[in-house]
Design a protein around this motif. Structure first.
Motif, PDB file in Angstrom:
ATOM      1  N   GLY A   1     114.791  -8.599  75.920  1.00  0.00           N
ATOM      2  CA  GLY A   1     115.030  -9.928  75.365  1.00  0.00           C
ATOM      3  C   GLY A   1     116.125 -10.703  76.060  1.00  0.00           C
ATOM      4  O   GLY A   1     116.440 -11.826  75.645  1.00  0.00           O
ATOM      5  N   ASP A   2     116.718 -10.142  77.122  1.00  0.00           N
ATOM      6  CA  ASP A   2     117.809 -10.827  77.817  1.00  0.00           C
ATOM      7  C   ASP A   2     117.379 -12.175  78.385  1.00  0.00           C
ATOM      8  O   ASP A   2     118.214 -13.097  78.500  1.00  0.00           O
ATOM      9  CB  ASP A   2     118.353  -9.948  78.948  1.00  0.00           C
ATOM     10  CG  ASP A   2     119.118  -8.744  78.438  1.00  0.00           C
ATOM     11  OD1 ASP A   2     119.415  -8.701  77.219  1.00  0.00           O
ATOM     12  OD2 ASP A   2     119.415  -7.837  79.246  1.00  0.00           O
ATOM     13  N   LEU A   3     116.118 -12.303  78.758  1.00  0.00           N
ATOM     14  CA  LEU A   3     115.627 -13.562  79.315  1.00  0.00           C
ATOM     15  C   LEU A   3     114.867 -14.389  78.280  1.00  0.00           C
ATOM     16  O   LEU A   3     114.271 -15.413  78.615  1.00  0.00           O
ATOM     17  CB  LEU A   3     114.714 -13.284  80.517  1.00  0.00           C
ATOM     18  CG  LEU A   3     115.344 -12.572  81.709  1.00  0.00           C
ATOM     19  CD1 LEU A   3     114.327 -12.399  82.825  1.00  0.00           C
ATOM     20  CD2 LEU A   3     116.563 -13.332  82.225  1.00  0.00           C
ATOM     21  N   GLY A   4     114.917 -13.977  77.038  1.00  0.00           N
ATOM     22  CA  GLY A   4     114.157 -14.677  76.003  1.00  0.00           C
ATOM     23  C   GLY A   4     112.693 -14.267  76.037  1.00  0.00           C
ATOM     24  O   GLY A   4     112.311 -13.283  76.660  1.00  0.00           O
ATOM     25  N   ARG A   5     111.850 -15.041  75.364  1.00  0.00           N
ATOM     26  CA  ARG A   5     110.418 -14.719  75.322  1.00  0.00           C
ATOM     27  C   ARG A   5     109.779 -14.924  76.691  1.00  0.00           C
ATOM     28  O   ARG A   5     110.107 -15.860  77.418  1.00  0.00           O
ATOM     29  CB  ARG A   5     109.700 -15.612  74.303  1.00  0.00           C
ATOM     30  CG  ARG A   5     110.027 -15.304  72.851  1.00  0.00           C
ATOM     31  CD  ARG A   5     109.175 -16.141  71.906  1.00  0.00           C
ATOM     32  NE  ARG A   5     109.361 -17.578  72.146  1.00  0.00           N
ATOM     33  CZ  ARG A   5     108.398 -18.398  72.569  1.00  0.00           C
ATOM     34  NH1 ARG A   5     107.182 -17.933  72.806  1.00  0.00           N
ATOM     35  NH2 ARG A   5     108.660 -19.686  72.750  1.00  0.00           N
ATOM     36  N   THR A   6     108.861 -14.046  77.027  1.00  0.00           N
ATOM     37  CA  THR A   6     108.106 -14.195  78.270  1.00  0.00           C
ATOM     38  C   THR A   6     106.983 -15.187  78.036  1.00  0.00           C
ATOM     39  O   THR A   6     106.199 -15.056  77.090  1.00  0.00           O
ATOM     40  CB  THR A   6     107.522 -12.848  78.720  1.00  0.00           C
ATOM     41  OG1 THR A   6     108.579 -11.884  78.792  1.00  0.00           O
ATOM     42  CG2 THR A   6     106.868 -12.976  80.087  1.00  0.00           C
ATOM     43  N   LEU A   7     106.902 -16.204  78.911  1.00  0.00           N
ATOM     44  CA  LEU A   7     105.963 -17.302  78.722  1.00  0.00           C
ATOM     45  C   LEU A   7     104.793 -17.256  79.700  1.00  0.00           C
ATOM     46  O   LEU A   7     103.659 -17.572  79.335  1.00  0.00           O
ATOM     47  CB  LEU A   7     106.695 -18.643  78.874  1.00  0.00           C
ATOM     48  CG  LEU A   7     107.950 -18.818  78.018  1.00  0.00           C
ATOM     49  CD1 LEU A   7     108.652 -20.118  78.382  1.00  0.00           C
ATOM     50  CD2 LEU A   7     107.594 -18.781  76.534  1.00  0.00           C
ATOM     51  N   LEU A   8     105.099 -16.878  80.934  1.00  0.00           N
ATOM     52  CA  LEU A   8     104.090 -16.894  81.996  1.00  0.00           C
ATOM     53  C   LEU A   8     104.218 -15.656  82.863  1.00  0.00           C
ATOM     54  O   LEU A   8     105.304 -15.083  82.995  1.00  0.00           O
ATOM     55  CB  LEU A   8     104.267 -18.115  82.899  1.00  0.00           C
ATOM     56  CG  LEU A   8     104.058 -19.503  82.298  1.00  0.00           C
ATOM     57  CD1 LEU A   8     104.594 -20.557  83.267  1.00  0.00           C
ATOM     58  CD2 LEU A   8     102.582 -19.731  82.017  1.00  0.00           C
ATOM     59  N   LEU A   9     103.097 -15.271  83.463  1.00  0.00           N
ATOM     60  CA  LEU A   9     103.086 -14.157  84.409  1.00  0.00           C
ATOM     61  C   LEU A   9     102.259 -14.594  85.612  1.00  0.00           C
ATOM     62  O   LEU A   9     101.108 -15.041  85.460  1.00  0.00           O
ATOM     63  CB  LEU A   9     102.448 -12.928  83.750  1.00  0.00           C
ATOM     64  CG  LEU A   9     102.785 -11.554  84.314  1.00  0.00           C
ATOM     65  CD1 LEU A   9     104.268 -11.251  84.109  1.00  0.00           C
ATOM     66  CD2 LEU A   9     101.934 -10.495  83.621  1.00  0.00           C
ATOM     67  N   HIS A  10     102.869 -14.535  86.807  1.00  0.00           N
ATOM     68  CA  HIS A  10     102.166 -14.874  88.042  1.00  0.00           C
ATOM     69  C   HIS A  10     101.973 -13.594  88.859  1.00  0.00           C
ATOM     70  O   HIS A  10     102.937 -12.862  89.109  1.00  0.00           O
ATOM     71  CB  HIS A  10     102.975 -15.875  88.872  1.00  0.00           C
ATOM     72  CG  HIS A  10     103.281 -17.156  88.161  1.00  0.00           C
ATOM     73  ND1 HIS A  10     102.311 -18.045  87.760  1.00  0.00           N
ATOM     74  CD2 HIS A  10     104.471 -17.699  87.774  1.00  0.00           C
ATOM     75  CE1 HIS A  10     102.873 -19.088  87.167  1.00  0.00           C
ATOM     76  NE2 HIS A  10     104.186 -18.898  87.158  1.00  0.00           N
ATOM     77  N   ASN A  11     100.742 -13.337  89.273  1.00  0.00           N
ATOM     78  CA  ASN A  11     100.432 -12.108  90.010  1.00  0.00           C
ATOM     79  C   ASN A  11      99.738 -12.413  91.323  1.00  0.00           C
ATOM     80  O   ASN A  11      98.887 -13.314  91.399  1.00  0.00           O
ATOM     81  CB  ASN A  11      99.503 -11.213  89.185  1.00  0.00           C
ATOM     82  CG  ASN A  11     100.094 -10.793  87.859  1.00  0.00           C
ATOM     83  OD1 ASN A  11     100.843  -9.846  87.774  1.00  0.00           O
ATOM     84  ND2 ASN A  11      99.735 -11.526  86.797  1.00  0.00           N
TER      85      ASN A  11
END
Length: 359
Positions: free
Chosen positions: A166-176
């Motif tokens: 949670g250090d970066l807050g909620r994960t919103l996007l993932l690029h692969n």
């Protein structure tokens, strides 16, 4: 159980790699038998990994015995994979056979109560994958682990830990990005979804801790270096149950080398892996960054960790990795992806009710 006696079904590129790993690097396990449709290939591998092979001697294995010497016993070849699975001197099975054979072989492993590490795909379609999940559940014991090895890669594991903190807050996007130097001429458009993109399907589900509810596969102008009709590269967009999104570029004839990258974008920063420098993070106004030839080099450590943890967990009567449900969910997403590939339209992913299936 002193050593886990392992049999391997399918000794092509991946199966042979696992055979070497069990015979030479994995503590607490012994390679007993192999089976392959190509009998000559199986016999050549068995001879090379057995004591009695020409020039074959004891091989050093610090993983098996610290500072000691590992003596491989004769590895036998079993013509019928069902006979290997049923053999009394086989405690556990690695399935690295073609995907179309997995369903029958998995049901045999369940029938004989043999723990199994099954290379992806679990099966070739969602319906048969769900039947495997249901059959395993009826046993009341989890025996199947699916070979989504990226979960064991130190960089992916570090990324997962960072996002879960949670250090970066909620994960919103993932690029692969998923690029191979080249693929065989027989590697068709559908295989890009089912055999390559499936890894990103599992990674997105794992990193977000959510199911994929919709997939859209886009097909830009293909490279000129593939056969007529092959759609390479492909760009897919996954929509997650919590509203987050992930995208993946899969390009299996990239010509440069094997490249896998993943960037997670969160509320207070981003984190990237696959740059050859561990987790590359941009946060708090700070940032911190040889391309391998193929997947066996990039993910060698992941495979080593995966197999060692599978052996250790099996010896304890447990599993420690992606489950049959994970294999089923990936199959369902890829099935929807193939429909999207064909139509060019978004396709909803249809999953069984997990609570009802697994009780």
């Amino acid at each position: 159980m002193n050593e886990l006696r392992v049999g391997i079904v399918g000794v092509g590129v991946m199966g042979a790699d696992h055979a070497e790993r069990i015979a030479r690097k994995t503590a607490g396990a012994r390679l007993v038998a192999v089976s392959d449709a190509d009998q000559a290939r199986a016999e050549a591998l068995a001879a090379r990994l057995s004591d009695g092979s020409a020039g074959g001697k004891s091989r050093e294995s610090s993983a098996r015995h610290a500072g000691g010497t590992a003596y491989a016993e004769t590895v036998r070849v079993v013509e019928d994979p069902m006979d290997l699975i049923a053999a009394d001197d086989i405690d556990a099975v690695i399935l690295a056979s073609p995907g179309f054979a997995h369903a029958e072989q998995l049901f045999a492993c369940l029938e004989h109560a043999k723990p199994v590490l099954c290379e992806k795909p679990l099966t070739m379609d969602a319906a048969s994958a769900l039947r495997v999940v249901e059959a395993e559940h009826k046993l009341g014991r989890q025996l199947i682990q699916v070979g989504f090895m990226r979960r064991f890669d130190p960089e992916y594991a570090a990324l997962k830990e960072l996002l879960d903190s949670g250090d970066l807050g909620r994960t919103l996007l993932l690029h692969n990005v998923h690029r191979n130097k080249s693929a065989a001429p027989t590697f068709r458009s559908e295989m890009i979804v089912r055999d390559s993109m499936v890894h990103e399907v599992d990674i997105a589900r794992w990193l977000f801790g959510e199911e994929i509810t919709r997939i859209t596969v886009h097909t830009p102008a293909p490279t000129s270096l593939v056969a007529e009709g092959v759609l390479d590269p492909q760009l897919a967009v996954f929509e997650m149950a919590n509203g987050a999104m992930a995208d993946v570029e899969v390009f299996v004839n990239f010509q440069v080398g094997y490249e896998v990258r993943c960037e997670a974008v969160a509320e207070r920063g981003s984190a990237t892996i696959g740059l050859g420098s561990g987790v590359f993070t941009r946060a708090g106004a700070r940032w911190g960054g040889a391309m391998p030839a193929d997947f066996r080099i990039r993910f060698e450590q992941a495979y080593d960790i995966e197999v060692q943890r599978w052996v250790d967990a099996t010896a304890r009567g447990e599993t420690d990795g992606p489950s049959a449900w994970d294999g089923y969910a990936a199959a369902a997403v890829c099935e929807a992806g193939l429909e999207s590939l064909s139509t060019g339209k978004p396709v909803d992913v249809v999953l069984a009710d997990r609570a009802k299936v697994l009780g």
